[in-house]
Motif scaffolding. Structure first.
Motif, PDB file in Angstrom:
ATOM      1  N   ASN A  47       0.724  -1.219   0.151  1.00  0.00           N
ATOM      2  CA  ASN A  47      -0.014  -0.186   0.111  1.00  0.00           C
ATOM      3  C   ASN A  47       0.430   1.268  -0.234  1.00  0.00           C
ATOM      4  O   ASN A  47       1.093   2.418   0.829  1.00  0.00           O
ATOM      5  N   PHE A  48       1.495   1.485  -1.111  1.00  0.00           N
ATOM      6  CA  PHE A  48       2.376   2.457  -1.342  1.00  0.00           C
ATOM      7  C   PHE A  48       2.147   3.694  -1.445  1.00  0.00           C
ATOM      8  O   PHE A  48       1.399   4.067  -2.103  1.00  0.00           O
ATOM      9  N   CYS A  49       2.159   4.952  -0.405  1.00  0.00           N
ATOM     10  CA  CYS A  49       1.146   6.004  -1.074  1.00  0.00           C
ATOM     11  C   CYS A  49      -0.251   5.421  -1.016  1.00  0.00           C
ATOM     12  O   CYS A  49      -0.772   6.470  -1.491  1.00  0.00           O
ATOM     13  N   CYS A  50      -1.121   4.944   0.216  1.00  0.00           N
ATOM     14  CA  CYS A  50      -2.168   4.762  -0.426  1.00  0.00           C
ATOM     15  C   CYS A  50      -2.996   4.228  -2.129  1.00  0.00           C
ATOM     16  O   CYS A  50      -3.957   4.066  -2.220  1.00  0.00           O
ATOM     17  N   LEU A  51      -2.353   3.408  -2.645  1.00  0.00           N
ATOM     18  CA  LEU A  51      -1.749   2.973  -4.267  1.00  0.00           C
ATOM     19  C   LEU A  51      -3.449   1.939  -3.898  1.00  0.00           C
ATOM     20  O   LEU A  51      -4.435   1.894  -4.941  1.00  0.00           O
ATOM     21  N   GLY A  52      -2.809   1.072  -3.426  1.00  0.00           N
ATOM     22  CA  GLY A  52      -3.860  -0.191  -2.884  1.00  0.00           C
ATOM     23  C   GLY A  52      -5.230   0.405  -2.854  1.00  0.00           C
ATOM     24  O   GLY A  52      -6.142  -0.284  -2.824  1.00  0.00           O
ATOM     25  N   LEU A  53      -5.113   1.047  -1.786  1.00  0.00           N
ATOM     26  CA  LEU A  53      -6.808   1.895  -0.760  1.00  0.00           C
ATOM     27  C   LEU A  53      -7.628   1.955  -1.905  1.00  0.00           C
ATOM     28  O   LEU A  53      -8.436   2.512  -2.319  1.00  0.00           O
ATOM     29  N   LEU A  54      -6.723   3.046  -2.543  1.00  0.00           N
ATOM     30  CA  LEU A  54      -7.507   3.615  -3.298  1.00  0.00           C
ATOM     31  C   LEU A  54      -7.719   2.830  -4.460  1.00  0.00           C
ATOM     32  O   LEU A  54      -8.882   2.796  -5.024  1.00  0.00           O
ATOM     33  N   ALA A  55      -7.293   1.650  -5.253  1.00  0.00           N
ATOM     34  CA  ALA A  55      -7.444   0.244  -6.232  1.00  0.00           C
ATOM     35  C   ALA A  55      -8.993  -0.319  -5.834  1.00  0.00           C
ATOM     36  O   ALA A  55      -9.508  -0.895  -6.755  1.00  0.00           O
ATOM     37  N   PHE A  56      -8.375  -0.569  -4.558  1.00  0.00           N
ATOM     38  CA  PHE A  56      -9.483  -1.157  -3.599  1.00  0.00           C
ATOM     39  C   PHE A  56     -11.320  -0.584  -3.318  1.00  0.00           C
ATOM     40  O   PHE A  56     -12.137  -0.620  -4.052  1.00  0.00           O
TER      41      PHE A  56
END
Length: 113
Positions: A47-56
Motif C-alpha cells: 500500500n505505497f502512498c495509499c495506491l492499494g487503498l485507492l485501487a480497492f
C-alpha cells in the motif's frame, strides 16, 4: 397428455415439410473485470502512498456498477483499479530491489571505513 398433437390418420409424414428453423443469438460479452482480489492484496501487502487503498475503492465501485448493469462505468472503474495496482506493484518492486541492494552492499562492507 402428450406435449404434441397427434396427426390425423389421413396425413402421412411424406407430405409434411422437413425444414427446421433455428435462431442463434450471440452470447453476451463477458462482464468487465473489477480486479477486486488484486486490489485487496495490493492494499494489504503493497500500500505505497495509499495506491492499494485507492485501487480497492475503484474495484468496489466497478463491482457495484457491474451489479447495476452499467458495464461502461464498471469498465472505467476497473481499468483505473488495474492501473493503480500496476503502479503500486512497480513502485513496490523498485523499493524491494533498492532495499536488497543496500542491505547486501552494507553486508559486504562497501559502506565501511
Amino acid at each position: 397428455v402428450p406435449p404434441y398433437e397427434v396427426l390425423p390418420a389421413e396425413v402421412s409424414m411424406e407430405e409434411m415439410p422437413r425444414s427446421t428453423t433455428v435462431t442463434v443469438e450471440e452470447p453476451p460479452p463477458p462482464p468487465p473485470r473489477d480486479h477486486l482480489a488484486w486490489s485487496l492484496f495490493t492494499t494489504l501487502y503493497g500500500n505505497f502512498c495509499c495506491l492499494g487503498l485507492l485501487a480497492f475503492v475503484f474495484s468496489v465501485k466497478s463491482r457495484d456498477r457491474k451489479v447495476l448493469g452499467d458495464y461502461s462505468g464498471a469498465l472505467s472503474y476497473g481499468s483505473t483499479a488495474k492501473y493503480l495496482n500496476i503502479t503500486a506493484l512497480v513502485i513496490n518492486t523498485v523499493i524491494v530491489v533498492i532495499t536488497i541492494t543496500i542491505v547486501s552492499l552494507a553486508a559486504a562492507g562497501v559502506f565501511g571505513h
